[in-house]
Design a protein around this motif. Structure first.
Motif, PDB file in Angstrom:
ATOM      1  N   ILE A 118       0.727  -1.282   0.036  1.00 30.15           N
ATOM      2  CA  ILE A 118       0.034  -0.005   0.043  1.00 30.15           C
ATOM      3  C   ILE A 118       0.742   1.143   0.023  1.00 30.15           C
ATOM      4  O   ILE A 118       0.462   2.314  -0.503  1.00 30.15           O
ATOM      5  N   GLY A 119       2.237   1.123   0.332  1.00 28.92           N
ATOM      6  CA  GLY A 119       3.061   2.119   0.347  1.00 28.92           C
ATOM      7  C   GLY A 119       3.509   2.478  -0.902  1.00 28.92           C
ATOM      8  O   GLY A 119       3.963   3.711  -1.322  1.00 28.92           O
ATOM      9  N   SER A 120       3.650   1.461  -2.010  1.00 31.12           N
ATOM     10  CA  SER A 120       4.199   1.655  -3.209  1.00 31.12           C
ATOM     11  C   SER A 120       3.298   1.495  -4.417  1.00 31.12           C
ATOM     12  O   SER A 120       3.580   2.306  -5.410  1.00 31.12           O
ATOM     13  N   LEU A 121       2.556   0.770  -4.430  1.00 35.89           N
ATOM     14  CA  LEU A 121       1.494   0.548  -5.630  1.00 35.89           C
ATOM     15  C   LEU A 121       0.881   1.607  -5.993  1.00 35.89           C
ATOM     16  O   LEU A 121       0.819   2.262  -7.086  1.00 35.89           O
ATOM     17  N   PRO A 122       0.489   2.547  -5.275  1.00 35.40           N
ATOM     18  CA  PRO A 122      -0.235   3.904  -5.377  1.00 35.40           C
ATOM     19  C   PRO A 122       0.949   4.778  -6.206  1.00 35.40           C
ATOM     20  O   PRO A 122       0.086   5.570  -7.142  1.00 35.40           O
ATOM     21  N   LYS A 123       1.606   4.960  -5.610  1.00 32.75           N
ATOM     22  CA  LYS A 123       2.899   5.818  -6.435  1.00 32.75           C
ATOM     23  C   LYS A 123       3.110   5.242  -7.881  1.00 32.75           C
ATOM     24  O   LYS A 123       3.000   6.335  -8.874  1.00 32.75           O
ATOM     25  N   ALA A 124       2.967   4.102  -8.081  1.00 32.18           N
ATOM     26  CA  ALA A 124       3.274   3.380  -9.406  1.00 32.18           C
ATOM     27  C   ALA A 124       1.970   3.691 -10.049  1.00 32.18           C
ATOM     28  O   ALA A 124       2.269   4.068 -11.455  1.00 32.18           O
ATOM     29  N   LEU A 125       0.934   3.615  -9.837  1.00 30.68           N
ATOM     30  CA  LEU A 125      -0.467   3.910 -10.351  1.00 30.68           C
ATOM     31  C   LEU A 125      -0.224   5.628 -10.819  1.00 30.68           C
ATOM     32  O   LEU A 125      -0.801   5.870 -11.681  1.00 30.68           O
ATOM     33  N   ALA A 126       0.316   6.209  -9.912  1.00 33.28           N
ATOM     34  CA  ALA A 126      -0.034   7.679 -10.112  1.00 33.28           C
ATOM     35  C   ALA A 126       0.828   8.213 -11.329  1.00 33.28           C
ATOM     36  O   ALA A 126       0.846   8.741 -12.277  1.00 33.28           O
ATOM     37  N   LYS A 127       2.014   7.435 -11.483  1.00 31.71           N
ATOM     38  CA  LYS A 127       3.060   7.632 -12.412  1.00 31.71           C
ATOM     39  C   LYS A 127       2.358   7.030 -13.530  1.00 31.71           C
ATOM     40  O   LYS A 127       2.838   7.869 -14.747  1.00 31.71           O
ATOM     41  N   LEU A 128       1.718   6.320 -13.608  1.00 26.28           N
ATOM     42  CA  LEU A 128       0.833   5.857 -14.820  1.00 26.28           C
ATOM     43  C   LEU A 128      -0.593   6.600 -15.231  1.00 26.28           C
ATOM     44  O   LEU A 128      -0.981   6.329 -16.078  1.00 26.28           O
ATOM     45  N   GLY A 129      -0.476   7.515 -14.588  1.00 26.21           N
ATOM     46  CA  GLY A 129      -1.711   8.592 -14.910  1.00 26.21           C
ATOM     47  C   GLY A 129      -3.092   8.262 -14.068  1.00 26.21           C
ATOM     48  O   GLY A 129      -3.807   9.338 -14.272  1.00 26.21           O
ATOM     49  N   CYS A 130      -2.759   7.642 -12.817  1.00 26.98           N
ATOM     50  CA  CYS A 130      -4.128   7.542 -12.330  1.00 26.98           C
ATOM     51  C   CYS A 130      -4.054   8.705 -11.030  1.00 26.98           C
ATOM     52  O   CYS A 130      -3.369   9.038 -10.549  1.00 26.98           O
ATOM     53  N   GLU A 131      -5.417   8.969 -10.588  1.00 26.45           N
ATOM     54  CA  GLU A 131      -5.424   9.698  -9.693  1.00 26.45           C
ATOM     55  C   GLU A 131      -5.867   9.155  -8.560  1.00 26.45           C
ATOM     56  O   GLU A 131      -6.684   8.131  -8.425  1.00 26.45           O
ATOM     57  N   VAL A 132      -4.880   9.046  -7.358  1.00 26.44           N
ATOM     58  CA  VAL A 132      -5.000   7.855  -6.353  1.00 26.44           C
ATOM     59  C   VAL A 132      -5.361   8.632  -5.057  1.00 26.44           C
ATOM     60  O   VAL A 132      -4.526   9.781  -4.732  1.00 26.44           O
ATOM     61  N   LYS A 133      -6.178   8.165  -4.228  1.00 29.66           N
ATOM     62  CA  LYS A 133      -6.360   8.505  -2.847  1.00 29.66           C
ATOM     63  C   LYS A 133      -6.070   7.245  -2.041  1.00 29.66           C
ATOM     64  O   LYS A 133      -6.998   6.485  -2.019  1.00 29.66           O
ATOM     65  N   VAL A 134      -5.431   7.159  -0.825  1.00 32.01           N
ATOM     66  CA  VAL A 134      -5.421   6.345  -0.186  1.00 32.01           C
ATOM     67  C   VAL A 134      -6.010   6.557   1.277  1.00 32.01           C
ATOM     68  O   VAL A 134      -5.737   7.611   1.799  1.00 32.01           O
ATOM     69  N   PHE A 135      -6.606   5.494   1.817  1.00 33.67           N
ATOM     70  CA  PHE A 135      -7.219   5.516   3.286  1.00 33.67           C
ATOM     71  C   PHE A 135      -6.689   4.671   4.257  1.00 33.67           C
ATOM     72  O   PHE A 135      -6.757   3.499   3.826  1.00 33.67           O
ATOM     73  N   LEU A 136      -6.329   4.948   5.160  1.00 32.56           N
ATOM     74  CA  LEU A 136      -5.627   4.227   6.306  1.00 32.56           C
ATOM     75  C   LEU A 136      -6.363   4.930   7.865  1.00 32.56           C
ATOM     76  O   LEU A 136      -6.497   6.120   7.746  1.00 32.56           O
ATOM     77  N   PRO A 137      -6.667   3.877   8.677  1.00 27.43           N
ATOM     78  CA  PRO A 137      -6.864   4.389  10.169  1.00 27.43           C
ATOM     79  C   PRO A 137      -5.558   5.284  10.598  1.00 27.43           C
ATOM     80  O   PRO A 137      -4.555   4.942  10.509  1.00 27.43           O
ATOM     81  N   LYS A 138      -6.114   6.217  11.552  1.00 21.29           N
ATOM     82  CA  LYS A 138      -5.140   6.984  12.187  1.00 21.29           C
ATOM     83  C   LYS A 138      -4.718   6.283  13.472  1.00 21.29           C
ATOM     84  O   LYS A 138      -5.454   6.471  14.567  1.00 21.29           O
ATOM     85  N   TYR A 139      -3.852   5.285  13.404  1.00 20.91           N
ATOM     86  CA  TYR A 139      -3.505   4.523  14.696  1.00 20.91           C
ATOM     87  C   TYR A 139      -2.796   5.344  15.425  1.00 20.91           C
ATOM     88  O   TYR A 139      -1.821   6.223  14.892  1.00 20.91           O
ATOM     89  N   SER A 140      -2.781   5.325  16.675  1.00 21.09           N
ATOM     90  CA  SER A 140      -1.642   6.017  17.709  1.00 21.09           C
ATOM     91  C   SER A 140      -0.095   5.689  17.364  1.00 21.09           C
ATOM     92  O   SER A 140       0.523   6.430  17.790  1.00 21.09           O
ATOM     93  N   VAL A 141       0.026   4.456  16.648  1.00 21.68           N
ATOM     94  CA  VAL A 141       1.490   4.313  16.284  1.00 21.68           C
ATOM     95  C   VAL A 141       1.858   5.300  15.300  1.00 21.68           C
ATOM     96  O   VAL A 141       3.207   5.196  15.142  1.00 21.68           O
ATOM     97  N   ILE A 142       1.009   5.759  14.572  1.00 17.70           N
ATOM     98  CA  ILE A 142       1.414   6.706  13.677  1.00 17.70           C
ATOM     99  C   ILE A 142       2.148   8.092  14.297  1.00 17.70           C
ATOM    100  O   ILE A 142       1.246   8.654  14.893  1.00 17.70           O
ATOM    101  N   ASN A 143       3.254   8.541  14.055  1.00 16.86           N
ATOM    102  CA  ASN A 143       3.891   9.628  14.807  1.00 16.86           C
ATOM    103  C   ASN A 143       3.603  10.898  13.956  1.00 16.86           C
ATOM    104  O   ASN A 143       4.341  10.936  12.687  1.00 16.86           O
ATOM    105  N   GLU A 144       2.578  11.376  14.363  1.00 22.76           N
ATOM    106  CA  GLU A 144       2.220  12.901  13.736  1.00 22.76           C
ATOM    107  C   GLU A 144       3.362  13.912  13.542  1.00 22.76           C
ATOM    108  O   GLU A 144       3.395  14.426  12.466  1.00 22.76           O
ATOM    109  N   ALA A 145       4.477  13.709  14.411  1.00 29.83           N
ATOM    110  CA  ALA A 145       5.357  14.784  14.246  1.00 29.83           C
ATOM    111  C   ALA A 145       6.279  14.378  13.311  1.00 29.83           C
ATOM    112  O   ALA A 145       6.908  15.484  12.396  1.00 29.83           O
TER     113      ALA A 145
END
Ligand code: ADP
Ligand code: GLC
Length: 488
Positions: free
Chosen positions: A23-50
């Motif tokens: 999920i960290g890399s496929l969207p970038k490859a799709l975007a390079k091929l011309g797709c408009e991509v939006k990714v959705f992920l839960p905001k877990y507390s392990v994700i460091n906002e800083a």
């Protein structure tokens, strides 16, 4: 094409395994091929906002999303996938996602992902952004196709939106008691025996997705065939039987910026297929941090893995005394079930000059092992795709793998192909899930290692192959088109 991708993991934000890398890399490859991509992920507390700049998305604003009749306050934080222009939205609901781990065994695990799936749909509504395809991944997003059609079917915004579900591991299904269906507000008929969401009297999120998504994919061609059988299907073969025509196997790619031996920021010495000197230096650097002495003539076998039954470590357990008599050293990184953590700790304790184990999750060490080891062992009982063998191939670290799923599609046995006169082998494989078969493959690899020019050839065969996302992303676009055609 407009693609929304929903998943429970995404590198570098939240990771327990390979789903996150995808999920960290496929969207970038799709975007390079011309797709408009939006990714959705839960905001877990392990994700460091800083660490990652993100801001509240005001066009989405504050949403009240209902689970089991109770409205929960949800916000969306917006950021970008690193080194790209791809939007990622973090679904923020502290009640469900501010917990110590990404996955829990709490009583409301179902509710956490019901909330996530509904929030993705409601965020799209607020954005007034109608994707051509919503690409769901694994059980955590398995209800989404049905919710979209049924609960949100009134919204014309989604009338032409198709759904694709990718199976990264069919053994994890999100199988909950029937009440779960009420919490998701599914219609009664879907929960009744034989209903779209029903499974063994309960609700099965993955099965719901397999039954309702427009198109299904999984992460290798071999696994696409395997999951149609009772041995690998974990019950889902029954459902897949009538969706066979809609199921496609697309091998994962790898993020060749993160996993590139010439630029990897986690390793001290860079190297390439033409010049492998740096690789040997990484080996020494790695071993200097362990209980094992560096010896250029003794091959170093690496393991980096979740320590679960799937990965076949019980085969090592059974064969350990024989394996320890072989002329090889072992560096092991992983965490998971106590049984395997204890076993590898025991091995390191019993054979300190041959085996070193690090129990835990450590991305930097994972890269260093890929770079410094000579061989990489993956005795998986099943492996939908497997990324580590591809990282290994890229890093000149020769895989020894069981011939199943994505391993069978990427690791070519040196001896098998040489016997047919094709010198294209890049690793060593074994078919039978037995300690003996594993041990024999390890033995063949160690023998080959003694012949340096031969070994160099095997390494280079692996390093030359292209595992980048471009090819696979193209295949996803074809699949998206197929899904879309079903909705127009
Ligand atoms: P799976 O998704 O079944 O765990 P994959 O081979 O597809 O298997 O992906 C595993 C990913 O997780 C790889 O990127 C690997 O490097 C990483 N990984 C697994 N265990 C660890 C660990 N203990 N520390 C760091 N990275 C790990
Ligand atoms: C799952 C599988 C693994 C695959 C990964 C990404 O975790 O176990 O084989 O590579 O998903 O698709």
């Amino acid at each position: 094409m407009k693609i929304a991708i929903a998943a429970s993991e995404c590198a570098p934000f939240a990771k327990t395994g390979g789903l996150s890398d995808v999920i960290g890399s496929l969207p970038k490859a799709l975007a390079k091929l011309g797709c408009e991509v939006k990714v959705f992920l839960p905001k877990y507390s392990v994700i460091n906002e800083a660490q990652y700049p993100m801001r509240l998305d005001l066009s989405i604003g504050e949403m009240q999303v209902r689970v089991g009749g109770i409205p929960r306050t949800v916000h969306a934080l917006k950021s970008k996938l690193p080194n790209s222009d791809v939007d990622i939205y973090f679904i923020d609901c502290p009640h469900y996602f501010h917990r110590a781990r990404i996955y829990t065994s709490d009583w409301d695990e179902d509710e956490r992902f019901i909330l996530f799936q509904k929030s993705v749909i409601e965020a799209l509504q607020r954005l007034q952004w109608a994707p051509d395809v919503i690409h769901c991944n694994d059980w955590q997003t398995g209800l989404l196709p049905l919710l979209l059609r049924d609960n949100y079917g009134w919204d014309r915004l989604f009338h032409k939106t198709a759904t694709v579900l990718s199976v990264h591991n069919i053994a994890y299904q999100g199988w909950f008691p029937r009440e779960s269906g009420y919490r998701a507000e599914l219609r009664q008929e879907h929960l009744d025996k034989g209903g779209l969401a029903e499974w063994g009297g309960g609700v099965n999120f993955l099965k719901t997705g397999l039954a309702t998504a427009d198109v299904l994919t999984t992460v290798s061609e071999t696994y696409a065939r395997e999951i149609l059988t009772q041995e690998y299907g974990y019950g889902m073969e029954v459902v897949l039987k009538w969706r066979k025509g809609d199921l496609f196997g697309i091998l994962n790619g790898i993020d060749d910026e993160t996993w590139n031996p010439q630029t990897d920021r986690f390793i001290p010495f860079h190297f390439s297929a033409e010049n492998l000197e740096g690789k040997e230096k990484n080996k020494r650097f790695l071993l200097d941090q362990t209980t094992i002495n560096y010896n250029p003539d003794v091959p170093l076998i690496g393991i980096v893995s979740r320590m679960v039954w799937q990965k076949g470590f019980d085969l090592i357990e059974r064969e350990v005394y024989w394996l320890m008599q072989k002329n090889a050293q072992w560096v092991i990184l992983g965490s998971g079930e106590d049984r395997f953590e204890n076993f590898f700790n025991w091995m390191a304790h019993e054979y300190p000059h041959k085996v070193w184990a690090y129990i835990g999750f450590n991305t930097e060490l994972a890269h260093l092992i890929e770079a410094g080891a000579d061989m990489f062992l993956m005795p998986s009982r099943y492996e939908p795709c497997g990324l580590n063998q591809m990282y290994s191939l890229r890093y000149g670290t020769v895989p020894i793998a069981r011939k199943t799923g994505g391993l069978a599609d990427t690791v070519l046995d040196w001896d098998e192909y040489a016997y047919r006169g094709q010198l294209i082998g890049n690793g060593f494989t074994f078919e039978e899930p037995s300690g003996f078969a594993l041990s024999h493959a390890v033995h063949r690899a160690i023998e080959a290692y003694r012949n340096k020019p031969l070994w160099r050839r095997i390494q280079q065969n692996g390093m030359k192959r292209d595992f980048s996302w471009t090819n696979s992303a193209r295949k996803y676009i074809e699949v998206y088109k197929l899904a879309k055609a079903k909705r127009s």
